[in-house]
Design a protein around this motif. Structure first.
Motif: not given
Ligand SMILES: [Zn+2]
Length: 333
Positions: A264-265, A273-276, A311-313, A315-321
């Motif tokens: 996240x920048x 760097x967000x970690x689960x 982690x954040x998705x 608005x359309x529920x997609x994932x980005x690194x």
């Protein structure tokens, strides 16, 4: 920038789109009278978090409630009904697989996994194919409907549908990229929207020119690779240097004790760097991860870690690194 373009279209455009999709999916054995499981960003608030959609002839599952118990129920429904196709995004296919694996549940027997609307990262296709033990079929399209290109029976090149839109791949100076392996921005002109035709619409997406011919015999132009909204898929270092997601090697062993992660920048030269974390995660992992990134990026980037539950998705529920949200001046050049 960063906001999807709003546009008008004919009401029946959805059915035309559907016909193109089915034409593509048939290349890997899809039949429209058989069920498919959809896991693509729907929020379903009923108790079971899934429902049957007769218009799609699909069982739709919610992406936003995937706890181990819910995923176990999803898998049971897919198995009981013998659903032959899974229609989802790469990140959701992996997420679903990861939870099944952690819970020791065998994956449903799909005949094909249909993956669209999101970038593939290195290694993801192979991983998904080996987990579900079936063919992964992928295509490129976007909501403005000027470009559609999908794989064929023989290989993973994206075949551009000439009857869908006029597609150009342009170099930075605006001339056409024509040689194999050359990269450029995808620019599309719609052939089917008399209400609001988009002419030479710059998608902001990027593609690599493929070979001239394909063994399938279709005379379509081929793309080797496509990537969505590429500027946001890079971190920006202190020296304005761009660090691509591919360069960061997401398959490193330093992530063994991490379920998922995302950068996240918001400021040049700094990223979180967000970690689960997995239960096995310890302070040693923190050290190893930070060291790996220091080794890669030197002094051009300060990375700090944040621990989160999810982690954040988009608005359309997609994932980005990479979720990159730097002011426009930095993005524009
Ligand atoms: Zn082909």
């Amino acid at each position: 920038m960063g906001k999807p373009l709003g546009f008008y279209g004919l009401r029946e455009a959805g059915w035309r789109e559907r016909a193109f999709m089915e034409t593509q999916w048939k290349r890997v054995g899809f039949l429209c009278d058989r069920l498919r499981a959809m896991l693509k960003g729907a929020v379903i608030k009923n108790k079971s978090h899934w429902l049957f959609d007769p218009r799609e002839n699909a069982v739709v599952f919610s992406n936003f409630h995937m706890t181990p118990e819910v995923v176990a129920r999803y898998a049971a429904v897919m198995k009981e009904r013998g659903i032959p196709y899974l229609h989802t995004y790469p990140s959701a296919a992996i997420d679903f697989a990861r939870i099944l694996k952690d819970c020791d549940i065998a994956p449903p027997r799909f005949e094909a996994v249909l993956l669209g609307s999101e970038n593939f990262y290195p290694g993801q296709r192979e991983w998904i194919e080996s987990f579900y033990r079936c063919r992964v079929y992928s295509w490129y399209g976007h909501s403005e409907n000027t470009v559609l290109a999908g794989e064929c029976e023989h290989n993973h090149n994206y075949h551009i549908f000439p009857e869908y839109g006029v597609v150009e791949v342009l170099r930075e100076n605006g001339s056409a990229a024509i040689n194999e392996d050359e990269a450029g921005e995808l620019v599309g002109t719609t052939l089917y929207n008399p209400v609001m035709p988009l002419l030479r619409y710059r998608t902001g997406d990027w593609a690599v020119i493929g070979p001239a011919r394909c063994a399938c015999g279709r005379h379509y132009r081929l793309l080797k690779e496509t990537r969505g909204r590429w500027l946001q898929e890079m971190l920006v270092g202190k020296l304005d240097n761009r660090i691509s997601i591919t360069a960061l090697n997401m398959h490193s062993a330093v992530f063994d004790n991490v379920h998922q992660f995302q950068f996240y920048q918001r400021e040049k030269g700094k990223a979180e760097l967000r970690l689960v974390r997995k239960p096995s995660y310890s302070a040693c992992d923190t050290e190893a991860i930070l060291k790996a990134f220091r080794d890669k990026m030197g002094d051009t980037m300060d990375i700090h870690l944040g621990f989160v539950d999810e982690l954040m998705l988009t608005e359309r529920g997609k994932f980005r690194f990479i979720i990159q949200d730097i002011a426009n001046e930095t993005n524009a050049n």
